[in-house]
Each structure stands twice: as C-alpha cells, then as structure tokens.
Motif scaffolding. Structure first.
Motif, PDB file in Angstrom:
ATOM      1  N   LEU A   1       0.832  -1.203   0.000  1.00  0.00           N
ATOM      2  CA  LEU A   1       0.000   0.000   0.000  1.00  0.00           C
ATOM      3  C   LEU A   1       0.868   1.255   0.000  1.00  0.00           C
ATOM      4  O   LEU A   1       0.578   2.228  -0.706  1.00  0.00           O
ATOM      5  CB  LEU A   1      -0.921  -0.003   1.217  1.00  0.00           C
ATOM      6  CG  LEU A   1      -1.980  -1.108   1.285  1.00  0.00           C
ATOM      7  CD1 LEU A   1      -2.799  -0.959   2.567  1.00  0.00           C
ATOM      8  CD2 LEU A   1      -2.891  -1.080   0.070  1.00  0.00           C
ATOM      9  N   LEU A   2       1.930   1.247   0.791  1.00  0.00           N
ATOM     10  CA  LEU A   2       2.820   2.402   0.860  1.00  0.00           C
ATOM     11  C   LEU A   2       3.493   2.661  -0.483  1.00  0.00           C
ATOM     12  O   LEU A   2       3.720   3.820  -0.871  1.00  0.00           O
ATOM     13  CB  LEU A   2       3.866   2.171   1.952  1.00  0.00           C
ATOM     14  CG  LEU A   2       4.758   3.353   2.337  1.00  0.00           C
ATOM     15  CD1 LEU A   2       3.939   4.513   2.878  1.00  0.00           C
ATOM     16  CD2 LEU A   2       5.782   2.904   3.379  1.00  0.00           C
TER      17      LEU A   2
ATOM     18  N   ALA B   1       6.782   2.116   7.268  1.00  0.00           N
ATOM     19  CA  ALA B   1       5.759   1.084   7.462  1.00  0.00           C
ATOM     20  C   ALA B   1       6.069   0.339   8.749  1.00  0.00           C
ATOM     21  O   ALA B   1       7.210  -0.093   8.962  1.00  0.00           O
ATOM     22  CB  ALA B   1       5.734   0.114   6.277  1.00  0.00           C
ATOM     23  N   VAL B   2       5.064   0.182   9.611  1.00  0.00           N
ATOM     24  CA  VAL B   2       5.266  -0.426  10.927  1.00  0.00           C
ATOM     25  C   VAL B   2       4.144  -1.420  11.196  1.00  0.00           C
ATOM     26  O   VAL B   2       2.967  -1.113  10.975  1.00  0.00           O
ATOM     27  CB  VAL B   2       5.281   0.641  12.043  1.00  0.00           C
ATOM     28  CG1 VAL B   2       5.525  -0.006  13.409  1.00  0.00           C
ATOM     29  CG2 VAL B   2       6.328   1.714  11.765  1.00  0.00           C
ATOM     30  N   VAL B   3       4.514  -2.606  11.692  1.00  0.00           N
ATOM     31  CA  VAL B   3       3.539  -3.613  12.116  1.00  0.00           C
ATOM     32  C   VAL B   3       3.927  -4.098  13.505  1.00  0.00           C
ATOM     33  O   VAL B   3       5.071  -4.518  13.732  1.00  0.00           O
ATOM     34  CB  VAL B   3       3.484  -4.803  11.140  1.00  0.00           C
ATOM     35  CG1 VAL B   3       2.569  -5.902  11.690  1.00  0.00           C
ATOM     36  CG2 VAL B   3       2.995  -4.355   9.773  1.00  0.00           C
TER      37      VAL B   3
ATOM     38  N   GLY C   1      -3.579  -0.644  -8.725  1.00  0.00           N
ATOM     39  CA  GLY C   1      -3.053   0.521  -9.418  1.00  0.00           C
ATOM     40  C   GLY C   1      -2.728   1.638  -8.441  1.00  0.00           C
ATOM     41  O   GLY C   1      -3.324   1.747  -7.368  1.00  0.00           O
ATOM     42  N   ARG C   2      -1.785   2.487  -8.825  1.00  0.00           N
ATOM     43  CA  ARG C   2      -1.369   3.577  -7.938  1.00  0.00           C
ATOM     44  C   ARG C   2      -2.535   4.497  -7.596  1.00  0.00           C
ATOM     45  O   ARG C   2      -2.710   4.887  -6.436  1.00  0.00           O
ATOM     46  CB  ARG C   2      -0.239   4.381  -8.598  1.00  0.00           C
ATOM     47  CG  ARG C   2       0.223   5.583  -7.764  1.00  0.00           C
ATOM     48  CD  ARG C   2       1.435   6.246  -8.379  1.00  0.00           C
ATOM     49  NE  ARG C   2       1.174   6.789  -9.696  1.00  0.00           N
ATOM     50  CZ  ARG C   2       0.632   8.006  -9.917  1.00  0.00           C
ATOM     51  NH1 ARG C   2       0.274   8.773  -8.910  1.00  0.00           N
ATOM     52  NH2 ARG C   2       0.449   8.425 -11.154  1.00  0.00           N
TER      53      ARG C   2
ATOM     54  N   TRP D   1       0.711   0.949  10.905  1.00  0.00           N
ATOM     55  CA  TRP D   1       0.492   2.220  10.224  1.00  0.00           C
ATOM     56  C   TRP D   1       1.524   2.404   9.132  1.00  0.00           C
ATOM     57  O   TRP D   1       2.565   1.744   9.115  1.00  0.00           O
ATOM     58  CB  TRP D   1       0.490   3.399  11.196  1.00  0.00           C
ATOM     59  CG  TRP D   1       1.811   3.937  11.623  1.00  0.00           C
ATOM     60  CD1 TRP D   1       2.543   4.938  11.038  1.00  0.00           C
ATOM     61  CD2 TRP D   1       2.577   3.549  12.789  1.00  0.00           C
ATOM     62  NE1 TRP D   1       3.689   5.188  11.748  1.00  0.00           N
ATOM     63  CE2 TRP D   1       3.739   4.363  12.818  1.00  0.00           C
ATOM     64  CE3 TRP D   1       2.387   2.591  13.797  1.00  0.00           C
ATOM     65  CZ2 TRP D   1       4.696   4.234  13.823  1.00  0.00           C
ATOM     66  CZ3 TRP D   1       3.354   2.472  14.793  1.00  0.00           C
ATOM     67  CH2 TRP D   1       4.486   3.282  14.790  1.00  0.00           C
ATOM     68  N   ALA D   2       1.191   3.280   8.206  1.00  0.00           N
ATOM     69  CA  ALA D   2       2.092   3.631   7.110  1.00  0.00           C
ATOM     70  C   ALA D   2       2.104   5.146   6.974  1.00  0.00           C
ATOM     71  O   ALA D   2       1.053   5.786   7.038  1.00  0.00           O
ATOM     72  CB  ALA D   2       1.641   2.989   5.804  1.00  0.00           C
TER      73      ALA D   2
END
Length: 418
Positions: free
Chosen positions: A305-306, A389-391, A318-319, A381-382
């Motif tokens: 997604l990022l 990017a963090v999980v 798609g972007r 979150w991104a």
C-alpha cells in the motif's frame, strides 16, 4: 474455508525477513535509538503485562527493525518466534478492502453501487428513530424509510448504519450480532444476512461514521461477485502475489505451535481474557475480523500500500486506486465519531477501510499517514511522507493495547534522524 499455507519457508520470508534489509543509518534512522524498543517491551513482559510481541519497521522499502520479544504463551514457556501467528481482528478489514478494490479495477464493482445489487436481502432498508425508549434500551423501535440505499462506499468507510451490537446499549444494538467474531462463530453467511436484513439501521446511510459490521457485508459482496469464498479469493489474488504464506482464516494443524496466546487475565482489571482460537473454523469467514497473520506477512501488505499498489515488481493494485483508498472520504456533512471509539484516533478521517490522518492528534505522524488496529492488540500504520511502514503484533485484548500503540509510535518516530 481457506487455511494458511503450509509452505512458509518456500518464499524465504522468515530467513531473511519480509523485505530487503538495510542498516538503519542508510535510510535515515538511528540504530541506537531503535535499540530502545527492546528493553522497553522486555520490561513489559517481565512485569507480566505483555505476553510477548513481534515488531517490524521498514523505511524506504527496507527492513530496519524486526524483533520478537517475550513469549508465545501465557505461562512463558515458549519464546516468541519471529514467525508467530496472531489473531489480527480488524486488521482483516483493509485486506478485504484491497480485495474489493481489485474488483473495482476490473469494472465489476463501483463505489456508488447499492448493496442490494449484490445482496438483495439488504435492500429496502428502514432506519431507527433514536427516541428516548430506544436510547434507554427498552424500545419499542420505531422506524422510518431509509433516504437512500447503502452503497459500497458506505460499507468501506463505515457510514452504512450497520452497527456492532456490542458497541452500544440502545434497543437497536440488541438486534445486531455483538461483533464480527461473534457473527462468524455463531452464524452462517445466510443467517448473518437475514439477521441484518431484519434489523433497522442505526443511522441514515452516509450520515455518521459508526464502527460496525460494514466490512463483513463487503466481504460477502466480494464473494457474490467473484463466485467463490473470500478466503479462496484472497489466497489466489492477494496472498500468493505478496508472499503472505502464513495468512488465512484458519491456522492449519502443523502451524498451531506458532499461534500466540494472551495472558489469562487482564493486567489492569484482573478479568479473564481470551482471543478467538484461529485453529478452529468459523461458520463463515467473517470479513471484519477473522484472519490470522504474522508480522512478516502483514508488513508486506502494508509496504504494498505504501508503494502505491506494488511490491517487489508484482503489482496488486493501481497507484491511483491506492491513492483513492487512503484519501479521507468523510465529507463535511458526515459525523466523524472515530475518536469516540478510539481516543488515540483524534485527528483522523477515514478512507476506504483505513483511517487517514487529517491533522495533528495524540500520536506522532504526518498528514496522510494511515492505519488499522486489531481489538486483540495488533496494529499497523504507514506514513507516506516518511516512507515508513510499521507492524506490531501482540495478543493484548484489554485496553493496555492503547498503551502499546502510543509507546511503539513514539519509539519508532524518535529513531528518525533525517
């Protein structure tokens, strides 16, 4: 019922990490400052407030922090592995959102489409009159005709009027399943739709952001269009493409030894606490909360997604589709109740299955950052501005999960040096 793939080692994700690695300094972060994370989380496990956790942090597409802390189980007999599997609750929702957007890109679904085009049971809706008997929980429930249909956009941004029964005490809430998990464990898909069809909406469609069963309905829309179960669709179209080899609606027998568990009691209240056993099949694949996953798998989804819909040369969306997904869609006439559900979400609007920052709030971040949380202690979150990017994966179903969201947010952002 889709199961998590048995072949997690084939993709090589657990050996080298979910993304290419880089020294933190090479991407504008401090190794010394990132190292503050481990003793903080370890102290929480030693105090028996946190069973264990896995945290993955990526910047500019490179993995800079990937650590497992504490234990897999409540009795602290098994160290937490990097490939631990967690019940991710509402972190299921953005994945279902991505599936719906794939169908949108194929011209098979539109945001303005009425839901009854795909699920006829949910047409001709009525809306509750929120008078004193209803608000007091007594009833009876008077209704009026809905001013318009529920649309696909309403489902994706939680403005459908479909609520969670467990999130209120009105006479209307009593008519709804308590949660996505409660619905998936006790109802078939047909029974679930019949239950929703018989209940009045809590609000007129498109007027109030209200966290509820919207995404569960969205998943059934995906199934109706695709002509297959949601788990199979996700496996074929998303999980294989992204190398998400440990994500699914049911953890197979051979992987149950990696399933993370919560503490037996809430460390703040002392109340017994549990997390649904994702080794057991749901009656239907509850699309708002039913998936299990790992930090590695989910980081690859977030990074996709990022990066505007692609990862490692594989394009999933798609972007412009992803840009649409992470754009605030709560217009001025829609009541935004996000911070009432989660006080740490002040400053956020909502896009298509993800919350989107509009202004400064309680957490560090940048305009346009977007996130999703899980009720059992997982969050992600991104931040496009910071290319971050963090999980964070843990099984902490009590309100202490908000505490970890705050401290992980602060400890990650304080490590940025450029």
């Amino acid at each position: 019922m889709a199961a998590v793939s048995e072949d997690s080692q084939a993709a090589g994700l657990h050996d080298g990490g979910p993304l290419p690695r880089a020294a933190p300094e090479a991407v504008g972060m401090s190794s010394e400052r990132l190292a503050r994370i481990i003793p903080m989380l370890r102290a929480e496990t030693q105090a028996r407030r946190l069973p264990g956790a896995v945290l993955a942090v990526a910047r500019r597409g490179h993995l800079v922090f990937y650590e497992a802390i504490g234990y897999l189980d409540a009795d602290q007999s098994t160290p937490m592995p990097l490939d631990a599997i967690f019940a991710i609750a509402s972190m299921t929702k953005p994945i279902v959102g991505a599936a719906a957007l794939m169908l949108l890109e194929e011209g098979r679904l539109g945001l303005a489409d009425p839901v009854e085009r795909y699920l006829p049971q949910l047409g001709a809706r009525r809306v509750a009159v929120l008078n004193e008997p209803v608000l007091s929980g007594c009833g009876p429930v008077e209704t009026v005709v809905a001013e318009r249909s529920i649309t696909i956009e309403d489902l994706m941004r939680h403005t459908s009027g479909l609520t969670y029964g467990g999130r209120g005490t009105t006479a209307v809430h009593r008519l709804y399943p308590a949660s996505s998990d409660a619905a998936g464990a006790s109802l078939t898909a047909a029974e679930f739709l019949d239950r929703l069809a018989a209940a009045p909406l809590l609000f007129q469609p498109g007027t109030v952001w209200d966290y509820g069963l919207s995404i569960d309905v969205l998943g059934l829309v995906v199934e109706a269009i695709a002509g297959q179960g949601l788990g199979g669709f996700l496996e074929q179209r998303l999980f294989r493409s992204l190398g998400m080899t440990d994500t699914g609606f049911q953890v197979p027998l051979g992987k149950l030894g990696r399933l993370a568990r919560p503490l037996a009691r809430d460390p703040d209240t002392g109340a017994t606490q549990t997390v649904p056993d994702r080794g057991k099949a749901l009656r239907f694949e509850c699309d708002g909360a039913g998936l299990a996953s790992t930090a590695a798998d989910y980081l690859r989804f977030v990074q996709m997604l990022l990066d505007g819909g692609s990862l490692g040369g594989t394009r999933v969306l798609g972007r412009k589709t992803v840009e649409m997904m992470r754009m605030n869609r709560l217009a001025s006439g829609i009541e935004n109740c996000i911070s009432a559900v989660d006080p740490l979400s002040d400053g956020y609007g909502f896009g298509l299955t993800v919350a989107v920052r509009e202004r400064a709030g309680s957490l560090m971040g940048s305009p346009g950052d977007f996130f999703g949380n899980g009720a059992y202690g997982t969050h992600w979150w991104a931040d496009p501005q910071e290319q971050l990017a963090v999980v964070f994966m843990a099984q902490t179903p009590g309100l202490q999960r908000r505490h970890y969201r705050q401290i992980v947010n602060a400890l990650v952002y304080q490590a940025i040096t450029d």
